[in-house]
Design a protein around this motif. Structure first.
Motif, PDB file in Angstrom:
ATOM      1  N   LYS A  68      30.735 -36.120  13.437  1.00  0.00           N
ATOM      2  CA  LYS A  68      29.617 -35.756  12.562  1.00  0.00           C
ATOM      3  C   LYS A  68      28.538 -35.009  13.347  1.00  0.00           C
ATOM      4  CE  LYS A  68      25.782 -38.164  10.367  1.00  0.00           C
ATOM      5  NZ  LYS A  68      25.220 -39.447   9.961  1.00  0.00           N
ATOM      6  N   ASP A  69      28.225 -35.501  14.560  1.00  0.00           N
ATOM      7  CA  ASP A  69      27.178 -34.887  15.373  1.00  0.00           C
ATOM      8  C   ASP A  69      27.607 -33.519  15.897  1.00  0.00           C
ATOM      9  OD1 ASP A  69      25.186 -37.003  15.287  1.00  0.00           O
ATOM     10  OD2 ASP A  69      26.673 -38.163  16.380  1.00  0.00           O
ATOM     11  N   LEU A  70      28.852 -33.402  16.320  1.00  0.00           N
ATOM     12  CA  LEU A  70      29.336 -32.113  16.819  1.00  0.00           C
ATOM     13  C   LEU A  70      29.365 -31.069  15.701  1.00  0.00           C
ATOM     14  CD1 LEU A  70      32.136 -33.389  19.214  1.00  0.00           C
ATOM     15  CD2 LEU A  70      29.792 -32.703  19.782  1.00  0.00           C
ATOM     16  N   ASP A  71      29.706 -31.501  14.498  1.00  0.00           N
ATOM     17  CA  ASP A  71      29.655 -30.607  13.339  1.00  0.00           C
ATOM     18  C   ASP A  71      28.211 -30.189  13.059  1.00  0.00           C
ATOM     19  OD1 ASP A  71      30.940 -29.281  11.045  1.00  0.00           O
ATOM     20  OD2 ASP A  71      29.803 -30.742   9.864  1.00  0.00           O
ATOM     21  N   ASP A  72      27.289 -31.144  13.160  1.00  0.00           N
ATOM     22  CA  ASP A  72      25.865 -30.825  12.978  1.00  0.00           C
ATOM     23  C   ASP A  72      25.405 -29.789  13.998  1.00  0.00           C
ATOM     24  OD1 ASP A  72      25.612 -32.603  10.869  1.00  0.00           O
ATOM     25  OD2 ASP A  72      24.678 -34.182  12.083  1.00  0.00           O
ATOM     26  N   VAL A  73      25.806 -29.954  15.263  1.00  0.00           N
ATOM     27  CA  VAL A  73      25.417 -29.012  16.319  1.00  0.00           C
ATOM     28  C   VAL A  73      25.925 -27.615  16.003  1.00  0.00           C
ATOM     29  CG1 VAL A  73      25.784 -28.380  18.750  1.00  0.00           C
ATOM     30  CG2 VAL A  73      25.175 -30.726  18.147  1.00  0.00           C
ATOM     31  N   GLU A  74      27.169 -27.535  15.578  1.00  0.00           N
ATOM     32  CA  GLU A  74      27.749 -26.229  15.222  1.00  0.00           C
ATOM     33  C   GLU A  74      26.932 -25.571  14.107  1.00  0.00           C
ATOM     34  OE1 GLU A  74      31.814 -24.660  13.132  1.00  0.00           O
ATOM     35  OE2 GLU A  74      32.013 -26.235  14.639  1.00  0.00           O
ATOM     36  N   ASN A  75      26.577 -26.338  13.093  1.00  0.00           N
ATOM     37  CA  ASN A  75      25.799 -25.793  11.981  1.00  0.00           C
ATOM     38  C   ASN A  75      24.367 -25.464  12.380  1.00  0.00           C
ATOM     39  OD1 ASN A  75      27.633 -25.674   9.697  1.00  0.00           O
ATOM     40  ND2 ASN A  75      27.768 -27.885   9.942  1.00  0.00           N
ATOM     41  N   LEU A  76      23.756 -26.286  13.210  1.00  0.00           N
ATOM     42  CA  LEU A  76      22.394 -26.006  13.678  1.00  0.00           C
ATOM     43  C   LEU A  76      22.361 -24.710  14.481  1.00  0.00           C
ATOM     44  CD1 LEU A  76      21.312 -29.598  14.726  1.00  0.00           C
ATOM     45  CD2 LEU A  76      20.272 -28.211  12.907  1.00  0.00           C
ATOM     46  N   LYS A  77      23.341 -24.508  15.343  1.00  0.00           N
ATOM     47  CA  LYS A  77      23.389 -23.279  16.141  1.00  0.00           C
ATOM     48  C   LYS A  77      23.644 -22.063  15.249  1.00  0.00           C
ATOM     49  CE  LYS A  77      24.651 -25.262  20.566  1.00  0.00           C
ATOM     50  NZ  LYS A  77      25.634 -25.297  21.654  1.00  0.00           N
ATOM     51  N   LYS A  78      24.521 -22.215  14.272  1.00  0.00           N
ATOM     52  CA  LYS A  78      24.829 -21.110  13.363  1.00  0.00           C
ATOM     53  C   LYS A  78      23.614 -20.735  12.521  1.00  0.00           C
ATOM     54  CE  LYS A  78      27.572 -22.068   9.992  1.00  0.00           C
ATOM     55  NZ  LYS A  78      28.740 -22.354   9.131  1.00  0.00           N
ATOM     56  N   ASN A  79      22.834 -21.725  12.108  1.00  0.00           N
ATOM     57  CA  ASN A  79      21.675 -21.475  11.248  1.00  0.00           C
ATOM     58  C   ASN A  79      20.400 -21.147  12.010  1.00  0.00           C
ATOM     59  OD1 ASN A  79      22.870 -21.839   8.621  1.00  0.00           O
ATOM     60  ND2 ASN A  79      23.088 -23.989   9.155  1.00  0.00           N
ATOM     61  N   ASN A  80      20.458 -21.161  13.339  1.00  0.00           N
ATOM     62  CA  ASN A  80      19.312 -20.826  14.176  1.00  0.00           C
ATOM     63  C   ASN A  80      19.762 -19.900  15.297  1.00  0.00           C
ATOM     64  OD1 ASN A  80      17.028 -22.796  13.214  1.00  0.00           O
ATOM     65  ND2 ASN A  80      18.915 -24.002  13.271  1.00  0.00           N
ATOM     66  N   PRO A  81      20.281 -18.705  14.933  1.00  0.00           N
ATOM     67  CA  PRO A  81      20.886 -17.824  15.916  1.00  0.00           C
ATOM     68  C   PRO A  81      19.930 -17.317  17.011  1.00  0.00           C
ATOM     69  CG  PRO A  81      20.598 -16.666  13.840  1.00  0.00           C
ATOM     70  CD  PRO A  81      20.258 -18.107  13.607  1.00  0.00           C
ATOM     71  N   GLY A  82      18.648 -17.283  16.760  1.00  0.00           N
ATOM     72  CA  GLY A  82      17.713 -16.790  17.760  1.00  0.00           C
ATOM     73  C   GLY A  82      17.293 -17.824  18.789  1.00  0.00           C
ATOM     74  N   MET A  83      17.670 -19.078  18.564  1.00  0.00           N
ATOM     75  CA  MET A  83      17.235 -20.145  19.463  1.00  0.00           C
ATOM     76  C   MET A  83      18.262 -20.354  20.566  1.00  0.00           C
ATOM     77  SD  MET A  83      15.929 -23.968  18.638  1.00  0.00           S
ATOM     78  CE  MET A  83      14.307 -23.402  18.159  1.00  0.00           C
ATOM     79  N   LYS A  84      17.778 -20.462  21.803  1.00  0.00           N
ATOM     80  CA  LYS A  84      18.662 -20.749  22.943  1.00  0.00           C
ATOM     81  C   LYS A  84      18.732 -22.251  23.139  1.00  0.00           C
ATOM     82  CE  LYS A  84      17.638 -16.420  25.216  1.00  0.00           C
ATOM     83  NZ  LYS A  84      17.127 -15.760  26.393  1.00  0.00           N
TER      84      LYS A  84
END
Length: 94
Positions: free
Chosen positions: A77-93
């Motif tokens: 669940k957490d790894l899926d969340d990370v994938e989605n957070l990164k996809k939805n915040n492309p400008g954030m490092k």
């Protein structure tokens, strides 16, 4: 749930979830994290955002700290969340 009930809820990561608003938003309330021990807490807290919900102040973990926490937990669940957070915040490092 009335907002004043939030002050009485036990904060158990992965279990203390509430729905807010009319658009199906849910939040997971946590009283501690795996990634940030007591010694790191002050820095994590400084980066957090402060919001209000029905006049109740809520402190929300910074996105980078949330990703760090979820990567350490490493549940599917957490790894899926990370994938989605990164996809939805492309400008954030991260």
């Amino acid at each position: 749930m009335a907002a004043d009930k939030l002050l009485e809820m036990p904060l158990i990561p992965g279990w203390t979830e509430i729905n807010i608003g009319e658009h199906g938003y849910s939040i997971d309330l946590m009283g501690y994290t795996k990634a940030f021990k007591q010694a790191d807490f002050a820095d994590c807290y400084k980066r957090a955002k402060r919001i209000h919900y029905d006049d109740i102040p809520i402190t929300v973990i910074h996105l980078k700290d949330l990703v760090k926490e979820k990567l350490l937990l490493a549940r599917p669940k957490d790894l899926d969340d990370v994938e989605n957070l990164k996809k939805n915040n492309p400008g954030m490092k991260f």
